[in-house]
Design a protein around this motif. Structure first.
Motif, PDB file in Angstrom:
ATOM      1  N   LEU A 107       0.871  -1.175   0.000  1.00  0.00           N
ATOM      2  CA  LEU A 107       0.000   0.000   0.000  1.00  0.00           C
ATOM      3  C   LEU A 107       0.910   1.227   0.000  1.00  0.00           C
ATOM      4  N   PRO A 109       2.053   4.544   1.181  1.00  0.00           N
ATOM      5  CA  PRO A 109       1.709   5.219   2.435  1.00  0.00           C
ATOM      6  C   PRO A 109       0.957   6.524   2.184  1.00  0.00           C
ATOM      7  N   THR A 113      -2.289   8.331   7.385  1.00  0.00           N
ATOM      8  CA  THR A 113      -1.676   7.493   8.422  1.00  0.00           C
ATOM      9  C   THR A 113      -0.760   8.301   9.345  1.00  0.00           C
ATOM     10  N   ASP A 134       4.884  -3.430  14.549  1.00  0.00           N
ATOM     11  CA  ASP A 134       4.071  -2.886  13.445  1.00  0.00           C
ATOM     12  C   ASP A 134       3.550  -4.083  12.651  1.00  0.00           C
ATOM     13  N   GLY A 136       1.549  -5.948   9.761  1.00  0.00           N
ATOM     14  CA  GLY A 136       1.149  -5.656   8.384  1.00  0.00           C
ATOM     15  C   GLY A 136       1.857  -4.392   7.932  1.00  0.00           C
ATOM     16  N   THR A 137       3.176  -4.436   7.999  1.00  0.00           N
ATOM     17  CA  THR A 137       3.975  -3.205   7.864  1.00  0.00           C
ATOM     18  C   THR A 137       3.980  -2.630   6.445  1.00  0.00           C
ATOM     19  N   GLY A 138       3.724  -3.462   5.437  1.00  0.00           N
ATOM     20  CA  GLY A 138       3.722  -2.956   4.054  1.00  0.00           C
ATOM     21  C   GLY A 138       5.065  -2.350   3.688  1.00  0.00           C
ATOM     22  N   ALA A 141       6.112   2.075   6.466  1.00  0.00           N
ATOM     23  CA  ALA A 141       5.911   3.498   6.751  1.00  0.00           C
ATOM     24  C   ALA A 141       5.759   3.802   8.251  1.00  0.00           C
ATOM     25  N   ILE A 142       4.907   3.056   8.946  1.00  0.00           N
ATOM     26  CA  ILE A 142       4.635   3.387  10.346  1.00  0.00           C
ATOM     27  C   ILE A 142       5.845   3.048  11.229  1.00  0.00           C
ATOM     28  N   ASN A 204      -1.954  -0.459  10.548  1.00  0.00           N
ATOM     29  CA  ASN A 204      -2.927   0.126   9.629  1.00  0.00           C
ATOM     30  C   ASN A 204      -3.409  -1.038   8.783  1.00  0.00           C
ATOM     31  N   PRO A 205      -4.326  -1.843   9.331  1.00  0.00           N
ATOM     32  CA  PRO A 205      -4.678  -3.089   8.648  1.00  0.00           C
ATOM     33  C   PRO A 205      -5.650  -2.824   7.508  1.00  0.00           C
ATOM     34  N   PRO A 206      -5.890  -3.837   6.683  1.00  0.00           N
ATOM     35  CA  PRO A 206      -6.929  -3.671   5.661  1.00  0.00           C
ATOM     36  C   PRO A 206      -8.283  -3.515   6.345  1.00  0.00           C
ATOM     37  N   ALA A 228      -3.954  -5.423   0.951  1.00  0.00           N
ATOM     38  CA  ALA A 228      -3.715  -4.335   1.894  1.00  0.00           C
ATOM     39  C   ALA A 228      -4.976  -3.539   2.187  1.00  0.00           C
TER      40      ALA A 228
HETATM   41  N1  GLN Z   1       1.380  -0.251   7.368  1.00  0.00           N
HETATM   42  C1  GLN Z   1       1.404   0.158   6.015  1.00  0.00           C
HETATM   43  C2  GLN Z   1       0.944   1.588   5.875  1.00  0.00           C
HETATM   44  O1  GLN Z   1       0.323   2.144   6.723  1.00  0.00           O
HETATM   45  C3  GLN Z   1       0.572  -0.776   5.135  1.00  0.00           C
HETATM   46  C4  GLN Z   1      -0.868  -0.815   5.525  1.00  0.00           C
HETATM   47  C5  GLN Z   1      -1.658  -1.794   4.694  1.00  0.00           C
HETATM   48  O2  GLN Z   1      -1.135  -2.459   3.806  1.00  0.00           O
HETATM   49  N2  GLN Z   1      -2.927  -1.894   5.004  1.00  0.00           N
HETATM   50  O3  GLN Z   1       1.216   2.233   4.906  1.00  0.00           O
END
Ligand code: GLN
Length: 299
Positions: A107, A109, A113, A134, A136-138, A141-142, A204-206, A228
């Motif tokens: 995703l 960022p 967020t 963190d 689901g960190t993707g 970013a967080i 920041n989950p789906p 995501a």
């Molecule tokens: N944690 C990542 C972000 O906030 C990815 C979040 C996600 O994939 N839902 O950008």
């Protein structure tokens, strides 16, 4: 009448094209194509292609473009006009003042967020050497932003996507925080070793419902991964999974911070309505909408 880019000489005194006029040209082309934030996109493209920052654009914005820069601008413009978002064209997006590499596997960022990051920083002010998770960190970013902001913090970052973790690791290296970050592959708690406890758990989950997935903007659907975004029938699948186990993995007084959809505040309060949580608060984003929920693990 502006001469179209492909009808101009490529560079030099007769091309009439410099960084400033290129920006104007792109802004006009993007607005005519109905692209929202046309001027922002034009600016980002011109800065990336020229390597200028905003100050250099002011000081050197009337220098003629080299043929290479001209071609780059032209190809970025074509891609933008065909619907590709600027961050995907460039391969990065800025988050909390830092550049994060992105791809179709993460995703991108969002400024949405940033309130989660700000809330985390204010709650961690008095915690020495905080240990963060963190989920689901993707792109990272967080968690990686917090490592960059808090020189004593350590982070475990998880994701169910191996491709996403690879991007997060690259971002950790670029931000010079990789010595304090560990990355583990797996879904929610499957990825987290059982003996670890944290000062703060963030995600920041789906959270988009299956129904709302149908109404998302095409650029989001096409360029951000489904994984995501999609949060199950009522959008709450990930929150249920995270909240069920979080009290066991937080230190007493530790915080859980979750990004939520604008209409999920009430449902999150219900999910957090057990003896495990206190100080439940909902923070709003810049647009005045519910965006982050915080809960503290009760002593
Ligand atoms: N944690 C990542 C972000 O906030 C990815 C979040 C996600 O994939 N839902 O950008």
């Amino acid at each position: 009448m502006v001469t179209p880019l492909n009808k101009r000489p490529r560079s030099g005194p007769y091309s009439g094209l410099n960084a400033r006029s290129a920006k104007r040209f792109l802004t006009q082309a993007f607005s005519e194509a109905g692209i929202p934030f046309a001027e922002d996109d034009a600016l980002e493209i011109v800065l990336a292609a020229t390597g200028f920052d905003k100050i250099a654009l002011m000081l050197r914005g009337t220098e003629f473009l080299t043929p290479e820069v001209f071609e780059t601008i032209q190809s970025y413009m074509t891609r933008r006009l065909s619907g590709e978002p600027v961050d995907h064209i460039l391969g990065w997006r800025e988050f909390y003042g830092r550049r994060f590499k992105i791809s179709g596997d993460v995703l991108s960022p969002r400024a949405d967020t940033e309130p989660l990051v700000r809330g985390a920083l204010s709650r961690l002010e008095k915690t020495a050497r905080p240990i963060l998770l963190d989920m689901g960190t993707g792109s990272g970013a967080i968690g990686l932003t917090l490592l960059a902001e808090l020189p004593e913090a350590d982070l475990l970052a998880t994701d169910i996507s191996e491709a996403a973790l690879k991007i997060a690791k690259e971002n950790a290296a670029t931000l010079h925080v990789k010595d304090r970050a560990e990355f583990l592959l797996g879904g929610w708690w499957d990825a987290v070793p059982e003996n670890l406890t944290f000062d703060m758990i963030l995600s920041n989950p789906p959270y988009i419902t299956n129904a709302a997935m149908e109404t998302l903007e095409t650029e989001v659907v096409r360029y951000d991964p489904d994984l995501a975004l999609r949060g199950g029938p009522d959008g709450l699948d990930a929150y249920r999974a995270i909240i069920a186990t979080a009290p066991l993995r937080l230190k007493c007084g530790g915080w859980l911070g979750l990004e939520i959809g604008f209409d999920q505040g009430h449902e999150l309060k219900v999910l957090l309505n057990s003896g495990s949580w206190e100080n439940i608060t909902i923070d709003k984003d810049l647009g005045g909408l519910d965006r982050v929920v915080w809960a503290r693990k009760a002593d």
